[in-house]
Design an enzyme around this catalytic site. Structure first.
Site, PDB file in Angstrom:
ATOM      1  N   TYR A  42      38.186  11.494  86.908  1.00 18.02           N
ATOM      2  CA  TYR A  42      36.789  11.687  87.324  1.00 18.02           C
ATOM      3  C   TYR A  42      35.839  11.520  86.123  1.00 18.02           C
ATOM      4  O   TYR A  42      34.624  11.394  86.302  1.00 18.02           O
ATOM      5  CB  TYR A  42      36.546  13.076  87.945  1.00 18.02           C
ATOM      6  CG  TYR A  42      37.340  13.403  89.184  1.00 18.02           C
ATOM      7  CD1 TYR A  42      38.129  12.450  89.839  1.00 18.02           C
ATOM      8  CD2 TYR A  42      37.316  14.685  89.726  1.00 18.02           C
ATOM      9  CE1 TYR A  42      38.870  12.783  90.960  1.00 18.02           C
ATOM     10  CE2 TYR A  42      38.043  15.017  90.855  1.00 18.02           C
ATOM     11  CZ  TYR A  42      38.825  14.066  91.463  1.00 18.02           C
ATOM     12  OH  TYR A  42      39.551  14.412  92.582  1.00 18.02           O
ATOM     13  N   HIS A 103      48.388  13.493  89.897  1.00 16.04           N
ATOM     14  CA  HIS A 103      47.336  13.012  90.798  1.00 16.04           C
ATOM     15  C   HIS A 103      47.884  12.123  91.925  1.00 16.04           C
ATOM     16  O   HIS A 103      47.517  12.280  93.089  1.00 16.04           O
ATOM     17  CB  HIS A 103      46.278  12.263  89.977  1.00 16.04           C
ATOM     18  CG  HIS A 103      44.931  12.228  90.606  1.00 16.04           C
ATOM     19  ND1 HIS A 103      43.777  12.180  89.870  1.00 16.04           N
ATOM     20  CD2 HIS A 103      44.542  12.219  91.900  1.00 16.04           C
ATOM     21  CE1 HIS A 103      42.737  12.153  90.700  1.00 16.04           C
ATOM     22  NE2 HIS A 103      43.186  12.174  91.932  1.00 16.04           N
TER      23      HIS A 103
HETATM   24  N1  NAP Z   1      43.589  14.405  94.880  1.00 17.30           N
HETATM   25  C1  NAP Z   1      42.936  13.338  95.282  1.00 17.30           C
HETATM   26  O1  NAP Z   1      43.468  12.203  95.277  1.00 17.30           O
HETATM   27  C2  NAP Z   1      41.518  13.495  95.763  1.00 17.30           C
HETATM   28  C3  NAP Z   1      40.893  12.473  96.501  1.00 17.30           C
HETATM   29  C4  NAP Z   1      39.585  12.686  96.961  1.00 17.30           C
HETATM   30  C5  NAP Z   1      38.940  13.898  96.684  1.00 17.30           C
HETATM   31  N2  NAP Z   1      39.565  14.875  95.939  1.00 17.30           N
HETATM   32  C6  NAP Z   1      38.904  16.172  95.614  1.00 17.30           C
HETATM   33  O2  NAP Z   1      38.369  16.728  96.793  1.00 17.30           O
HETATM   34  C7  NAP Z   1      36.957  16.961  96.629  1.00 17.30           C
HETATM   35  C8  NAP Z   1      36.255  16.863  97.966  1.00 17.30           C
HETATM   36  O3  NAP Z   1      36.473  15.625  98.603  1.00 17.30           O
HETATM   37  P1  NAP Z   1      35.322  14.539  98.751  1.00 17.30           P
HETATM   38  O4  NAP Z   1      34.340  14.755  97.681  1.00 17.30           O
HETATM   39  O5  NAP Z   1      35.974  13.227  98.805  1.00 17.30           O
HETATM   40  O6  NAP Z   1      34.714  14.794 100.214  1.00 17.30           O
HETATM   41  P2  NAP Z   1      34.045  16.025 101.005  1.00 17.30           P
HETATM   42  O7  NAP Z   1      34.046  17.271 100.198  1.00 17.30           O
HETATM   43  O8  NAP Z   1      34.685  16.044 102.350  1.00 17.30           O
HETATM   44  O9  NAP Z   1      32.548  15.497 101.223  1.00 17.30           O
HETATM   45  C9  NAP Z   1      31.611  15.428 100.203  1.00 17.30           C
HETATM   46  C10 NAP Z   1      30.284  14.926 100.794  1.00 17.30           C
HETATM   47  O10 NAP Z   1      29.813  15.847 101.775  1.00 17.30           O
HETATM   48  C11 NAP Z   1      28.484  16.274 101.459  1.00 17.30           C
HETATM   49  N3  NAP Z   1      28.404  17.710 101.773  1.00 17.30           N
HETATM   50  C12 NAP Z   1      29.111  18.724 101.210  1.00 17.30           C
HETATM   51  N4  NAP Z   1      28.810  19.897 101.780  1.00 17.30           N
HETATM   52  C13 NAP Z   1      27.867  19.638 102.709  1.00 17.30           C
HETATM   53  C14 NAP Z   1      27.149  20.450 103.621  1.00 17.30           C
HETATM   54  N5  NAP Z   1      27.346  21.768 103.691  1.00 17.30           N
HETATM   55  N6  NAP Z   1      26.234  19.843 104.436  1.00 17.30           N
HETATM   56  C15 NAP Z   1      26.020  18.492 104.378  1.00 17.30           C
HETATM   57  N7  NAP Z   1      26.690  17.673 103.540  1.00 17.30           N
HETATM   58  C16 NAP Z   1      27.602  18.231 102.713  1.00 17.30           C
HETATM   59  C17 NAP Z   1      28.297  16.002 100.003  1.00 17.30           C
HETATM   60  O11 NAP Z   1      26.940  15.685  99.753  1.00 17.30           O
HETATM   61  P3  NAP Z   1      25.963  16.686  98.914  1.00 17.30           P
HETATM   62  O12 NAP Z   1      26.348  16.501  97.472  1.00 17.30           O
HETATM   63  O13 NAP Z   1      24.611  16.159  99.237  1.00 17.30           O
HETATM   64  O14 NAP Z   1      26.175  18.062  99.404  1.00 17.30           O
HETATM   65  C18 NAP Z   1      29.183  14.787  99.785  1.00 17.30           C
HETATM   66  O15 NAP Z   1      28.483  13.601 100.086  1.00 17.30           O
HETATM   67  C19 NAP Z   1      36.555  15.911  95.586  1.00 17.30           C
HETATM   68  O16 NAP Z   1      35.312  16.166  94.990  1.00 17.30           O
HETATM   69  C20 NAP Z   1      37.730  16.021  94.634  1.00 17.30           C
HETATM   70  O17 NAP Z   1      37.589  17.184  93.822  1.00 17.30           O
HETATM   71  C21 NAP Z   1      40.840  14.676  95.504  1.00 17.30           C
END
Ligand code: NAP
Length: 269
Positions: A42, A103
């Site tokens: 990241y 990862h």
């Molecule tokens: N291990 C892996 O391979 C892997 C892969 C993908 C992700 N991850 C981890 O998982 C975390 C979360 O996954 P993700 O970031 O892909 O997706 P997510 O958490 O499902 O969605 C994030 C999106 O949702 C919005 N959001 C969050 N809370 C909200 C709310 N209460 N109301 C409206 N919109 C909302 C955010 O925008 P705003 O900023 O505007 O709130 C952002 O655009 C990542 O940040 C990372 O740490 C790990």
């Protein structure tokens, strides 16, 4: 017994404006989060570390997780991993992380070398727990066989449209956490009629309903990402929302095996 893990953590992935995570991590910790999720790829560990340092909270009270080994980063050798973790600790301004994940089981992942090195880092005290990410049952079997450390967690995509029943059962059976990434399906939950109708009745947002549904499942933790202070607070408040059996069953019914993160090198391909 599954180790201690605050069940709602802050996800911190972004491919732009990485400096924003100083403020977001600080805001999240001051709002009550005690679990932060980052990764070497990241490229924001430095900002996450500064956010933790700025927050009004002791380092020991934060559960800090990062990830190593992603395609060919940092590299297949023990020394590459050891060096990359040293760098992570410097950037995160700490001398240990609570959890280090592999990862992806892909590219430079070599089960014996990678997991052997993680065991060694745990013995040295640089990491408190060993986890994996994007592992399927066969990789989990192999990892558990090789590791001296108990497997602490498997972080995988999991939300109402990709419910991961098999991996959740595996986690419960082998007593580790399933940490759900993309828990609000990157916003897709906002278009769902079932989540919409439950959210109206419960006077909560669809994001909160999706998170509460995940938290109703055994051994599941969530790492929603947000850069908005309002959303950061809103997501944490989902831990106070207890869904009824009927609401849970309705959400159980909307699985459609819909995967958002689908890499060519993923084990399910
Ligand atoms: N291990 C892996 O391979 C892997 C892969 C993908 C992700 N991850 C981890 O998982 C975390 C979360 O996954 P993700 O970031 O892909 O997706 P997510 O958490 O499902 O969605 C994030 C999106 O949702 C919005 N959001 C969050 N809370 C909200 C709310 N209460 N109301 C409206 N919109 C909302 C955010 O925008 P705003 O900023 O505007 O709130 C952002 O655009 C990542 O940040 C990372 O740490 C790990």
């Amino acid at each position: 017994m599954t180790g201690e893990l605050p069940r709602i953590g802050l996800g911190t992935y972004s491919d732009t404006n990485r400096e924003q995570w100083i403020d977001c991590v600080e805001a999240a910790l001051n709002a009550g989060y005690r679990h932060v999720d980052t990764a070497q790829v990241y490229e924001n560990e430095e900002y996450v570390g500064r956010g933790i340092e700025r927050a009004d909270i002791d380092r020991e009270d934060v559960f800090l997780a990062t990830k190593t080994v992603h395609i060919d980063v940092p590299g297949p050798e023990r020394s590459d991993i050891v060096g990359s973790v040293k760098e992570s600790l410097e950037k995160l301004r700490t001398d240990y992380v609570d959890l280090l994940y592999v990862h992806w089981p892909a590219g430079c992942y070599d089960p014996e070398t990678t997991l052997g090195t993680l065991d060694e880092l745990r013995e040295k005290g640089q990491i408190r727990n060993v986890g994996v990410s994007n592992f399927e049952p066969e990789q989990l079997d192999e990892a558990r066989e090789i590791l001296d450390a108990p497997l602490f967690a498997n972080q995988v995509e999991c939300h109402p449209y990709l419910q991961q029943e098999e991996l959740r059962e595996y986690a419960a059976e082998h007593d580790h956490w399933l940490v759900a990434y993309c828990p609000i399906a990157r916003g897709e939950v906002f278009d769902d009629p079932v989540l919409g109708s439950i959210s109206e009745v419960r006077e909560a947002t669809e994001a909160q309903i999706a998170l509460a549904w995940l938290l109703s499942k055994e051994n599941v933790a969530v790492v929603p990402r947000s850069t908005s202070e309002d959303h950061i607070r809103e997501n944490l408040a989902a831990r106070e929302l207890e869904l009824t059996e009927e609401e849970i069953a309705r959400i159980d019914g909307i699985d459609r095996e819909h995967r958002i993160i689908d890499r060519d090198y993923a084990p399910w391909n």
